[in-house]
Design an enzyme around this catalytic site. Sequence first.
Site, PDB file in Angstrom:
ATOM      1  N   ASN A 126     -33.628 -22.830  -2.301  1.00 21.46           N
ATOM      2  CA  ASN A 126     -33.588 -23.801  -1.396  1.00 21.46           C
ATOM      3  C   ASN A 126     -34.131 -25.036  -2.223  1.00 21.46           C
ATOM      4  OD1 ASN A 126     -34.085 -25.564   0.792  1.00 21.46           O
ATOM      5  ND2 ASN A 126     -35.551 -24.544   1.720  1.00 21.46           N
ATOM      6  N   LYS A 130     -34.269 -28.342  -1.067  1.00 19.69           N
ATOM      7  CA  LYS A 130     -35.099 -29.008  -0.181  1.00 19.69           C
ATOM      8  C   LYS A 130     -34.397 -30.452  -0.589  1.00 19.69           C
ATOM      9  CE  LYS A 130     -38.666 -25.884   0.373  1.00 19.69           C
ATOM     10  NZ  LYS A 130     -40.244 -25.429   0.459  1.00 19.69           N
ATOM     11  N   HIS A 149     -36.166 -23.528   8.884  1.00 23.74           N
ATOM     12  CA  HIS A 149     -37.050 -23.528   7.874  1.00 23.74           C
ATOM     13  C   HIS A 149     -38.403 -24.205   8.536  1.00 23.74           C
ATOM     14  CE1 HIS A 149     -39.373 -24.615   4.222  1.00 23.74           C
ATOM     15  NE2 HIS A 149     -38.662 -23.490   3.811  1.00 23.74           N
ATOM     16  N   GLU A 154     -40.373 -26.224   7.388  1.00 22.20           N
ATOM     17  CA  GLU A 154     -40.456 -27.969   7.526  1.00 22.20           C
ATOM     18  C   GLU A 154     -39.537 -28.715   8.323  1.00 22.20           C
ATOM     19  OE1 GLU A 154     -39.161 -27.693   3.200  1.00 22.20           O
ATOM     20  OE2 GLU A 154     -41.191 -26.662   2.931  1.00 22.20           O
ATOM     21  N   GLU A 183     -40.977 -16.593   5.899  1.00 24.89           N
ATOM     22  CA  GLU A 183     -41.595 -17.304   4.976  1.00 24.89           C
ATOM     23  C   GLU A 183     -43.035 -17.855   5.827  1.00 24.89           C
ATOM     24  OE1 GLU A 183     -38.761 -19.694   2.058  1.00 24.89           O
ATOM     25  OE2 GLU A 183     -38.976 -20.709   3.908  1.00 24.89           O
ATOM     26  N   GLY A 186     -45.176 -23.501  -1.177  1.00 24.70           N
ATOM     27  CA  GLY A 186     -45.485 -24.589  -1.815  1.00 24.70           C
ATOM     28  C   GLY A 186     -47.001 -24.598  -2.126  1.00 24.70           C
ATOM     29  N   SER A 200     -43.893 -19.345  -2.413  1.00 25.60           N
ATOM     30  CA  SER A 200     -44.570 -19.198  -3.832  1.00 25.60           C
ATOM     31  C   SER A 200     -44.227 -18.013  -4.727  1.00 25.60           C
ATOM     32  CB  SER A 200     -45.923 -19.594  -3.853  1.00 25.60           C
ATOM     33  OG  SER A 200     -46.472 -20.690  -3.230  1.00 25.60           O
TER      34      SER A 200
HETATM   35  P1  13P Z   1     -41.910 -22.383  -2.691  1.00 25.69           P
HETATM   36  O1  13P Z   1     -41.546 -21.321  -3.214  1.00 25.69           O
HETATM   37  O2  13P Z   1     -41.865 -23.649  -3.350  1.00 25.69           O
HETATM   38  O3  13P Z   1     -43.221 -21.894  -2.048  1.00 25.69           O
HETATM   39  O4  13P Z   1     -40.871 -22.761  -1.201  1.00 25.69           O
HETATM   40  C1  13P Z   1     -40.429 -21.772  -0.396  1.00 25.69           C
HETATM   41  C2  13P Z   1     -39.499 -22.158   0.633  1.00 25.69           C
HETATM   42  O5  13P Z   1     -39.889 -22.939   1.583  1.00 25.69           O
HETATM   43  C3  13P Z   1     -38.161 -21.817   0.453  1.00 25.69           C
HETATM   44  O6  13P Z   1     -37.496 -21.872   1.569  1.00 25.69           O
END
Ligand code: 13P
Length: 252
Positions: free
Chosen positions: A9, A11, A97, A99, A169, A175, A215
């Site tokens: 992803n 983003k 997601h 976010e 997740e 992140g 992560s």
């Molecule tokens: P990270 O791998 O940067 O923690 O992000 C995970 C994520 O949100 C994938 O959609």
Amino acid sequence: MRAKIVAGNWKMNNDKDESKELIKDLKKAIKKEGLKNTRVIVAPTFVNLSSSIKAARKSKIEVVAQNMHQSKNGAFTGEISADMLKSIGIKTVILGHSERRTYFNETDVSLAAKVDAIIANDLETIFCFGELLEDRKSENHFAVVESQIANALFHLEADAWKSIVLAYEPVWAIGTGETASAEQAQEMHAFIRSTIEKKYSKKVSDKISILYGGSVKPANAKEIFSKPDVDGGLIGGAALNVADFTGIIKAI
Ligand code: 13P
């Protein structure tokens, strides 16, 4: 057998040239690997989907979208419909997601409508959910995850689940560099699968690919992916670097 999936992803990262470059490098890197039963997915931002699809031609890399609006068309400034995505060859869309939930007020209710649009349009979704740190600390994580799945997905007919990939997740691991342990991931994935089995059947739950996200790095991927109910990963930061992403793909 369930499909193994490693999805990146991206983003809000990578402009047009960076997207093409990353796909080109990824193509080269994965060509040598067998990867027979593994789907390799990247999710660039909307404006770079067409050029990314072109760049991914003649490879097993699937290009998917990061979001979609539930309506067919209309006065929804800044939004993208299923028809628009399908018209450029998109078959899969990430939904829900954390976010999107946190910054754009997406809820289980609005996500249920988006999932309906996915099914009505013969698309597939990678549906994301996961608990906050406070939910885990108060030991509410199973209840939170169960309600996220039930509210957005349990109105579906059993047959519609062939269009669903789940991505657990935990928000505290996204992140942050802090990943769930392989045991924590397995525990939750097994819970998710049993929740689906209870509502539908073992036949349905056995077929659902459940990805872990948060992560994931080449160094921890192998252990997480070795767990029986973890069918792959949804990768953020590490998907932006070809060596890291390839390392994660190899770990599966
Ligand atoms: P990270 O791998 O940067 O923690 O992000 C995970 C994520 O949100 C994938 O959609």
